[in-house]
Write a protein that holds these residues in place. Structure first.
Motif, PDB file in Angstrom:
ATOM      1  N   PRO A  34      -5.707 -14.260 -11.224  1.00 32.71           N
ATOM      2  CA  PRO A  34      -4.453 -13.610 -10.815  1.00 32.71           C
ATOM      3  C   PRO A  34      -3.252 -14.293 -11.444  1.00 32.71           C
ATOM      4  CG  PRO A  34      -5.308 -14.984  -9.053  1.00 32.71           C
ATOM      5  CD  PRO A  34      -6.363 -14.958 -10.120  1.00 32.71           C
ATOM      6  N   THR A  64       6.807  -9.006  -5.604  1.00 23.64           N
ATOM      7  CA  THR A  64       5.738  -8.178  -6.158  1.00 23.64           C
ATOM      8  C   THR A  64       5.745  -6.791  -5.527  1.00 23.64           C
ATOM      9  OG1 THR A  64       4.342 -10.118  -6.568  1.00 23.64           O
ATOM     10  CG2 THR A  64       3.236  -7.977  -6.483  1.00 23.64           C
ATOM     11  N   ARG A  66       3.775  -3.389  -4.683  1.00 18.23           N
ATOM     12  CA  ARG A  66       2.375  -3.020  -4.451  1.00 18.23           C
ATOM     13  C   ARG A  66       2.268  -1.538  -4.103  1.00 18.23           C
ATOM     14  NH1 ARG A  66      -0.513  -7.767  -3.894  1.00 18.23           N
ATOM     15  NH2 ARG A  66       0.776  -9.628  -3.566  1.00 18.23           N
ATOM     16  N   ASP A  67       1.073  -0.980  -4.348  1.00 20.70           N
ATOM     17  CA  ASP A  67       0.854   0.412  -3.966  1.00 20.70           C
ATOM     18  C   ASP A  67       0.461   0.491  -2.496  1.00 20.70           C
ATOM     19  OD1 ASP A  67      -1.814  -0.327  -3.783  1.00 20.70           O
ATOM     20  OD2 ASP A  67      -2.422   0.689  -5.631  1.00 20.70           O
ATOM     21  N   PHE A  69      -2.246   0.725  -1.127  1.00 22.00           N
ATOM     22  CA  PHE A  69      -3.472   0.007  -0.791  1.00 22.00           C
ATOM     23  C   PHE A  69      -3.307  -1.507  -0.918  1.00 22.00           C
ATOM     24  CE2 PHE A  69      -4.653   4.156  -2.620  1.00 22.00           C
ATOM     25  CZ  PHE A  69      -5.218   4.730  -1.486  1.00 22.00           C
ATOM     26  N   LYS A  71      -2.422  -3.131  -3.685  1.00 23.09           N
ATOM     27  CA  LYS A  71      -2.693  -3.624  -5.028  1.00 23.09           C
ATOM     28  C   LYS A  71      -1.386  -3.930  -5.755  1.00 23.09           C
ATOM     29  CE  LYS A  71      -4.873  -2.392  -9.426  1.00 23.09           C
ATOM     30  NZ  LYS A  71      -5.506  -1.313 -10.219  1.00 23.09           N
ATOM     31  N   ALA A  72      -1.306  -5.111  -6.359  1.00 26.29           N
ATOM     32  CA  ALA A  72      -0.099  -5.507  -7.092  1.00 26.29           C
ATOM     33  C   ALA A  72       0.081  -4.631  -8.323  1.00 26.29           C
ATOM     34  CB  ALA A  72      -0.196  -6.972  -7.498  1.00 26.29           C
ATOM     35  N   LYS A  73       1.328  -4.138  -8.515  1.00 24.80           N
ATOM     36  CA  LYS A  73       1.622  -3.251  -9.645  1.00 24.80           C
ATOM     37  C   LYS A  73       2.645  -3.839 -10.608  1.00 24.80           C
ATOM     38  CE  LYS A  73       0.063   0.478  -9.472  1.00 24.80           C
ATOM     39  NZ  LYS A  73      -1.255   0.982  -9.939  1.00 24.80           N
ATOM     40  N   GLU A 164      -1.820  -3.231 -15.704  1.00 27.94           N
ATOM     41  CA  GLU A 164      -1.040  -2.061 -15.288  1.00 27.94           C
ATOM     42  C   GLU A 164      -0.117  -1.627 -16.423  1.00 27.94           C
ATOM     43  OE1 GLU A 164      -1.152  -0.295 -12.513  1.00 27.94           O
ATOM     44  OE2 GLU A 164      -2.690  -1.526 -11.546  1.00 27.94           O
TER      45      GLU A 164
END
Length: 261
Positions: A34, A64, A66-67, A69, A71-73, A164
């Motif tokens: 990560p 950060t 995130r979406d 869910f 998840k980092a975008k 991404e």
């Protein structure tokens, strides 16, 4: 002889199985890790604005995006300036600032106009000869409001996370979405929901300001308004709550500069 062949075959098959289980990854294939960012950096300073000495803290860091869910975008870089020794931050305004372009970081408003430091220029606005210098900005807004300078994704130090695509943040609606998400995250992390909030943009940034305000009002601020009013006035109808809240939060101050009282 048959026993010898059997033992030899057994040994070969066992060795192959063990080698498969203990197979070491190719040195060319790096394990995924990560992205790790340095912790926020905070320093303390003071400046003289309008004859008053203002003590303030400067902070740089990332938030950060995130979406739904988790998840980092993307990671948005920011620089913030907050006045020191403020007993009740709900009385202290906060202004989120970004430039235009689209495709520009906030450096122009940051170091050229609003921040507590500015690049030293000639009186006619042209650049001086190198080496370039920066000085205290006697025109800074720090005496009236805390400041948060935002670099949208793909500007300054802000980038989409590894794996991404940056294009998901590039565009009219995408820009509004990501900037709005950052403001929501910052407001929650630093407990500034009770503070008067302002948006400041330059050039294309004025478009972002207008529609980020509308989006915020339609989503998060609407929810906060209703919750506050439901707690105090359980008998007020929903429509009246909406109108009353909008006036109290978004039109509390009609002047062009934040209210410091």
């Amino acid at each position: 002889m048959n026993i010898f062949k059997f033992l030899l075959t057994f040994f070969i098959i066992t060795s192959m199985a063990l080698s498969e289980e203990t197979k070491v990854p190719s040195p060319d294939k790096k394990p995924e890790s990560p992205q790790v960012f340095p912790p926020p950096i905070i320093t303390s300073h003071q400046i003289k604005v309008s004859g008053n000495v203002i003590k303030y803290n400067a902070e740089t860091g990332y938030l950060t995006l995130r979406d739904e869910f988790g998840k980092a975008k993307g990671n948005i870089f920011f620089t913030s300036y907050t006045k020191g020794e403020v007993k009740d931050i709900t009385t202290r305004p906060i202004t989120f600032v970004f430039n235009g372009g689209p495709g520009s970081s906030s450096v122009w408003l940051h170091m050229g106009c609003i921040g507590p430091k500015r690049v030293l220029m000639n009186d006619d606005g042209t650049s001086k000869a190198p080496p370039y210098k920066y000085i205290d900005n006697e025109y800074s807004w720090i005496d009236k409001t805390d400041l948060v300078f935002i670099d949208p994704i793909n500007t300054g130090f802000s980038r989409a996370v590894e794996g991404e695509e940056a294009k998901q943040f590039l565009g009219y609606s995408e820009d509004i979405q990501s900037v709005g998400d950052f403001i929501r995250l910052f407001t929650s992390k630093y407990d500034r929901w009770g503070s008067p909030k302002f948006l400041a943009g330059e050039s294309y940034g004025t478009t972002t300001v207008s529609y980020t305000h509308l989006r915020a009002h339609e989503t998060v601020l609407d929810l906060v308004c209703r919750l506050l009013l439901e707690k105090k006035h359980n008998t007020i109808k929903k429509k009246k709550k909406h109108i009353s809240c909008y006036k109290s939060l978004c039109h509390k101050n009609n002047s062009s500069t934040p209210n410091t009282q």
